[in-house]
Structures are given as C-alpha cells and as structure tokens.
Scaffold this motif. Sequence first.
Motif, PDB file in Angstrom:
ATOM      1  N   LEU A  51       0.813  -1.218   0.000  1.00  0.00           N
ATOM      2  CA  LEU A  51       0.000   0.000   0.000  1.00  0.00           C
ATOM      3  C   LEU A  51       0.842   1.261   0.000  1.00  0.00           C
ATOM      4  N   SER A  52       1.890   1.305   0.788  1.00  0.00           N
ATOM      5  CA  SER A  52       2.707   2.528   0.843  1.00  0.00           C
ATOM      6  C   SER A  52       3.419   2.791  -0.483  1.00  0.00           C
ATOM      7  N   THR A  53       3.857   1.735  -1.153  1.00  0.00           N
ATOM      8  CA  THR A  53       4.506   1.895  -2.454  1.00  0.00           C
ATOM      9  C   THR A  53       3.515   2.412  -3.487  1.00  0.00           C
ATOM     10  N   ALA A  54       2.334   1.825  -3.535  1.00  0.00           N
ATOM     11  CA  ALA A  54       1.325   2.243  -4.513  1.00  0.00           C
ATOM     12  C   ALA A  54       0.882   3.681  -4.260  1.00  0.00           C
ATOM     13  N   VAL A  55       0.662   4.027  -3.016  1.00  0.00           N
ATOM     14  CA  VAL A  55       0.239   5.395  -2.699  1.00  0.00           C
ATOM     15  C   VAL A  55       1.320   6.396  -3.068  1.00  0.00           C
ATOM     16  N   SER A  56       2.567   6.064  -2.807  1.00  0.00           N
ATOM     17  CA  SER A  56       3.640   6.998  -3.153  1.00  0.00           C
ATOM     18  C   SER A  56       3.733   7.193  -4.663  1.00  0.00           C
ATOM     19  N   HIS A  57       3.570   6.118  -5.445  1.00  0.00           N
ATOM     20  CA  HIS A  57       3.602   6.256  -6.899  1.00  0.00           C
ATOM     21  C   HIS A  57       2.451   7.113  -7.405  1.00  0.00           C
ATOM     22  N   PHE A  58       1.259   6.887  -6.883  1.00  0.00           N
ATOM     23  CA  PHE A  58       0.110   7.655  -7.328  1.00  0.00           C
ATOM     24  C   PHE A  58       0.193   9.114  -6.871  1.00  0.00           C
ATOM     25  N   LEU A  59       0.781   9.365  -5.716  1.00  0.00           N
ATOM     26  CA  LEU A  59       0.974  10.750  -5.280  1.00  0.00           C
ATOM     27  C   LEU A  59       1.999  11.478  -6.154  1.00  0.00           C
ATOM     28  N   VAL A  60       3.047  10.778  -6.546  1.00  0.00           N
ATOM     29  CA  VAL A  60       4.027  11.379  -7.457  1.00  0.00           C
ATOM     30  C   VAL A  60       3.356  11.720  -8.784  1.00  0.00           C
ATOM     31  N   LEU A  61       2.523  10.822  -9.265  1.00  0.00           N
ATOM     32  CA  LEU A  61       1.804  11.077 -10.504  1.00  0.00           C
ATOM     33  C   LEU A  61       0.907  12.303 -10.384  1.00  0.00           C
ATOM     34  N   ALA A  62       0.116  12.364  -9.324  1.00  0.00           N
ATOM     35  CA  ALA A  62      -0.795  13.498  -9.145  1.00  0.00           C
ATOM     36  C   ALA A  62      -0.025  14.809  -8.974  1.00  0.00           C
ATOM     37  N   ALA A  63       1.047  14.770  -8.212  1.00  0.00           N
ATOM     38  CA  ALA A  63       1.843  15.984  -8.012  1.00  0.00           C
ATOM     39  C   ALA A  63       2.503  16.435  -9.313  1.00  0.00           C
ATOM     40  N   SER A  64       2.970  15.493 -10.109  1.00  0.00           N
ATOM     41  CA  SER A  64       3.603  15.875 -11.377  1.00  0.00           C
ATOM     42  C   SER A  64       2.592  16.472 -12.338  1.00  0.00           C
ATOM     43  N   ARG A  65       1.373  15.944 -12.365  1.00  0.00           N
ATOM     44  CA  ARG A  65       0.346  16.526 -13.233  1.00  0.00           C
ATOM     45  C   ARG A  65      -0.037  17.922 -12.753  1.00  0.00           C
ATOM     46  N   PHE A  66      -0.144  18.105 -11.452  1.00  0.00           N
ATOM     47  CA  PHE A  66      -0.476  19.417 -10.908  1.00  0.00           C
ATOM     48  C   PHE A  66       0.628  20.426 -11.227  1.00  0.00           C
ATOM     49  N   CYS A  67       1.872  20.034 -10.980  1.00  0.00           N
ATOM     50  CA  CYS A  67       3.003  20.937 -11.253  1.00  0.00           C
ATOM     51  C   CYS A  67       3.097  21.266 -12.739  1.00  0.00           C
ATOM     52  N   HIS A  68       2.868  20.282 -13.589  1.00  0.00           N
ATOM     53  CA  HIS A  68       2.923  20.541 -15.025  1.00  0.00           C
ATOM     54  C   HIS A  68       1.838  21.540 -15.440  1.00  0.00           C
ATOM     55  N   SER A  69       0.651  21.401 -14.866  1.00  0.00           N
ATOM     56  CA  SER A  69      -0.429  22.335 -15.192  1.00  0.00           C
ATOM     57  C   SER A  69      -0.086  23.751 -14.742  1.00  0.00           C
ATOM     58  N   VAL A  70       0.456  23.886 -13.543  1.00  0.00           N
ATOM     59  CA  VAL A  70       0.818  25.205 -13.028  1.00  0.00           C
ATOM     60  C   VAL A  70       1.930  25.821 -13.866  1.00  0.00           C
ATOM     61  N   VAL A  71       2.958  25.035 -14.164  1.00  0.00           N
ATOM     62  CA  VAL A  71       4.079  25.539 -14.942  1.00  0.00           C
ATOM     63  C   VAL A  71       3.627  25.890 -16.360  1.00  0.00           C
ATOM     64  N   TYR A  72       2.718  25.109 -16.921  1.00  0.00           N
ATOM     65  CA  TYR A  72       2.237  25.350 -18.272  1.00  0.00           C
ATOM     66  C   TYR A  72       1.494  26.682 -18.366  1.00  0.00           C
ATOM     67  N   LEU A  73       0.779  27.050 -17.306  1.00  0.00           N
ATOM     68  CA  LEU A  73       0.004  28.288 -17.313  1.00  0.00           C
ATOM     69  C   LEU A  73       0.850  29.530 -17.053  1.00  0.00           C
ATOM     70  N   MET A  74       2.026  29.364 -16.499  1.00  0.00           N
ATOM     71  CA  MET A  74       2.888  30.500 -16.176  1.00  0.00           C
ATOM     72  C   MET A  74       3.871  30.759 -17.310  1.00  0.00           C
ATOM     73  N   PRO A  75       4.325  32.002 -17.440  1.00  0.00           N
ATOM     74  CA  PRO A  75       5.323  32.299 -18.474  1.00  0.00           C
ATOM     75  C   PRO A  75       6.724  31.856 -18.047  1.00  0.00           C
ATOM     76  N   ILE A  76       6.935  30.558 -18.070  1.00  0.00           N
ATOM     77  CA  ILE A  76       8.209  29.966 -17.645  1.00  0.00           C
ATOM     78  C   ILE A  76       8.852  29.333 -18.878  1.00  0.00           C
ATOM     79  N   PRO A  77      10.167  29.362 -18.985  1.00  0.00           N
ATOM     80  CA  PRO A  77      10.833  28.741 -20.139  1.00  0.00           C
ATOM     81  C   PRO A  77      10.428  27.274 -20.318  1.00  0.00           C
ATOM     82  N   SER A  78      10.480  26.817 -21.530  1.00  0.00           N
ATOM     83  CA  SER A  78      10.010  25.475 -21.852  1.00  0.00           C
ATOM     84  C   SER A  78      10.837  24.372 -21.185  1.00  0.00           C
TER      85      SER A  78
END
Length: 74
Positions: free
Chosen positions: A21-48
């Motif tokens: 359970l701890s391994t699966a939760v950590s993988h899914f949290l990394v996935l969710a955090a990466s999608r969130f960060c990508h969305s935030v970075v995509y909306l900001m004027p940050i270099p590619s």
Amino acid sequence: MEKVIPFVPVGLLCALTRPDLSTAVSHFLVLAASRFCHSVVYLMPIPSAKTSFSATVQPCASLFVASHTLPFLQ
C-alpha cells in the motif's frame, strides 16, 4: 492526456495485483503531483525547459509502477 492514457492501464493492473500500500500510494501521489506541477508551470510564463522537466516525471512514475507490477503478474 497523452501521458495519462498509458498510466491508466498500468494503474489498474497495479491496483488489481494488490501491491504494498505505501509503495502504490507513493507512486500515485508522485503522478498526481507531477500533473499538478505541469499544469501550473504550463500556465505560467516559464521557459520550456521547466515545462518539459515537469512533464518528464509522469512517464517515470508510469515506468516505476509498471516495474513493480510486472513481477506480480507472473
């Protein structure tokens, strides 16, 4: 969406094999955090370079989940 679609079957297989359970939760949290960060970075004027870095994390999460799931399928 192009990075979410490959993760869906891998995530379902992971859930069906009842991994640690701890391994699966950590993988899914990394996935969710990466999608969130990508969305935030995509909306900001940050270099590619920063946008591509945040987009690279999700395929890595998919590979880690697949590498932990495949031994349980055999």
